[in-house]
Design an enzyme around this catalytic site. Structure first.
Site, PDB file in Angstrom:
ATOM      1  N   GLY A 148       0.827  -1.187   0.000  1.00  0.00           N
ATOM      2  CA  GLY A 148       0.000   0.000   0.000  1.00  0.00           C
ATOM      3  C   GLY A 148       0.868   1.245   0.000  1.00  0.00           C
ATOM      4  O   GLY A 148       2.070   1.193   0.290  1.00  0.00           O
ATOM      5  N   CYS A 149       0.257   2.373  -0.316  1.00  0.00           N
ATOM      6  CA  CYS A 149       1.031   3.622  -0.389  1.00  0.00           C
ATOM      7  C   CYS A 149       1.552   4.039   0.981  1.00  0.00           C
ATOM      8  O   CYS A 149       2.727   4.426   1.116  1.00  0.00           O
ATOM      9  CB  CYS A 149       0.194   4.722  -1.016  1.00  0.00           C
ATOM     10  SG  CYS A 149      -1.449   4.952  -0.276  1.00  0.00           S
ATOM     11  N   TYR A 150       0.708   3.949   2.014  1.00  0.00           N
ATOM     12  CA  TYR A 150       1.167   4.313   3.356  1.00  0.00           C
ATOM     13  C   TYR A 150       2.283   3.389   3.857  1.00  0.00           C
ATOM     14  O   TYR A 150       3.296   3.863   4.378  1.00  0.00           O
ATOM     15  CB  TYR A 150      -0.001   4.309   4.341  1.00  0.00           C
ATOM     16  CG  TYR A 150      -0.935   5.494   4.228  1.00  0.00           C
ATOM     17  CD1 TYR A 150      -0.462   6.802   4.351  1.00  0.00           C
ATOM     18  CD2 TYR A 150      -2.302   5.314   4.035  1.00  0.00           C
ATOM     19  CE1 TYR A 150      -1.326   7.889   4.270  1.00  0.00           C
ATOM     20  CE2 TYR A 150      -3.171   6.385   3.954  1.00  0.00           C
ATOM     21  CZ  TYR A 150      -2.681   7.680   4.079  1.00  0.00           C
ATOM     22  OH  TYR A 150      -3.537   8.751   3.997  1.00  0.00           O
ATOM     23  N   THR A 152       4.440   1.757   2.072  1.00  0.00           N
ATOM     24  CA  THR A 152       5.655   2.023   1.302  1.00  0.00           C
ATOM     25  C   THR A 152       6.460   3.153   1.919  1.00  0.00           C
ATOM     26  O   THR A 152       7.651   3.014   2.208  1.00  0.00           O
ATOM     27  CB  THR A 152       5.298   2.365  -0.157  1.00  0.00           C
ATOM     28  OG1 THR A 152       4.764   1.206  -0.803  1.00  0.00           O
ATOM     29  CG2 THR A 152       6.529   2.826  -0.928  1.00  0.00           C
ATOM     30  N   ALA A 153       5.826   4.295   2.119  1.00  0.00           N
ATOM     31  CA  ALA A 153       6.540   5.449   2.659  1.00  0.00           C
ATOM     32  C   ALA A 153       6.983   5.205   4.097  1.00  0.00           C
ATOM     33  O   ALA A 153       8.095   5.584   4.491  1.00  0.00           O
ATOM     34  CB  ALA A 153       5.656   6.691   2.578  1.00  0.00           C
TER      35      ALA A 153
END
Length: 345
Positions: A148-150, A152-153
């Site tokens: 997911g994007c969250y 990943t960061a």
């Protein structure tokens, strides 16, 4: 030339995938699917992709198997687990951007997503698609579960400190902010312009489905018994994501030592930049790209390490990371189709 199909191509992530594959030197966009927009030309829905002559078709294993070598699944959860087994049996490589194969434990998925997992036998074979941390596992995989994007960061921000043994407590606090495109193409009351514009709002505090994925990633990096307090926020911008991670650090650690750890961890990584000490990243720096920019600060008084990572939620948080993973799996140069500077304005 690798033939690529995109399932769920009409959404924002699917559209970004189409843009990237159309410009990829080693891939040909062979098929795009959308149940809602079947029969409609890509260029009519997205005039920016006027060079694409394809029309959306209904998704089916048969059509995908006969047209493509690799299938990108830009679909909601549960849809991927219904398609992936048939696609793998047909010999395709599957790059899944949904949540269906991210969790190693089907019970954890079922608890957070509220549905039974229909393909738990594939979980052991699914490679978690965060190349900077688990590139070796991705190489040669036939099923890749893109993060997911969250996560990943957050994991890119936290991993170097965790792996270096600088973190003294298993509880981690994550404060993250994402642009409205992260909510998908279908608008809601919260993402309607008049609701989102000129407003910042926390949502799903301590209840977001990316929480167990972040915990799983931290444990894989070496933080035993990791627990995460995760609070995401919706901010009034089209794209971009900023995750700030708060980690209790060991006594006596200096900012210079931490800086060296981060620079060494990402040395040679084509898409990760570690900012100089004292400089934190901004979403503008990475918008429209596959880049991740990381910055750190040390609160010596409180004994807290603060690590921040900026990514594009549609790029490194979704579509471009999927292409990066596909490049690795298919034996193409990892940067192929992605090695362009981010727009400056």
């Amino acid at each position: 030339m690798v033939r690529a199909a995109i399932v769920g191509a009409a959404g924002y992530t699917g559209a970004e995938l189409m843009r990237l594959v159309l410009g990829h030197p080693g891939m040909e966009l062979a098929l795009v699917t959308s149940s809602a927009d079947a029969g409609r030309r890509v260029a009519d829905l997205y005039p920016a992709l006027a060079s694409c002559e394809l029309a959306f078709v209904e998704p089916s294993v048969e059509a995908l198997a006969s047209s493509a070598d690799v299938a990108f699944l830009a679909v909601p959860h549960t849809a991927a687990m219904a398609l992936a087994p048939g696609l793998l049996e047909a010999g395709l490589t599957v790059i899944d951007l949904s949540a269906d194969f991210r969790m190693a434990d089907a019970a954890v998925f079922e608890r957070w997503y509220g549905v039974a997992h229909e393909a738990p036998h594939l979980l052991d074979d699914a490679a978690y698609g965060l190349p900077e941390l688990w590139r070796d596992r991705i190489a040669g995989a036939r099923l890749v579960a893109c993060p997911g994007c969250y996560p990943t960061a957050t994991l890119l921000a936290a991993a170097p400190a965790v792996r270096a043994g600088l973190v003294a407590a298993s509880h981690v606090v994550v404060d993250a902010k994402s642009g409205v495109s992260g909510a998908g193409r279908t608008p809601s009351a919260a993402t309607h312009f008049v609701s989102a514009n000129e407003s910042v709002a926390a949502y799903k505090a301590a209840a977001h489905r990316h929480t167990p994925e972040i915990e799983q990633g931290l444990e894989r990096c070496g933080l035993a018994g990791a627990t995460v307090t995760f609070v995401p926020h919706l901010v009034p911008m089209s794209r971009g994501l900023l995750s700030t991670v708060y980690l209790r650090c060991e006594d006596g650690i200096s900012l210079e030592e931490v800086q060296q750890v981060y620079e060494a961890a990402y040395a040679g990584e084509p898409f990760v930049t570690v900012h100089a000490s004292g400089r934190m990243p901004a979403t503008r720096e990475v918008s429209g790209s596959n880049r991740a920019h990381v910055g750190i600060a040390l609160d010596e008084r409180a004994g807290m390490l603060i690590a921040t990572c900026a990514i594009d939620n549609l790029g490194k948080g979704a579509a471009s990371q999927a292409v990066q993973c596909a490049n690795i799996v298919l034996g193409l140069p990892e940067t192929a189709g992605l090695d362009v500077p981010a727009p400056v304005v």
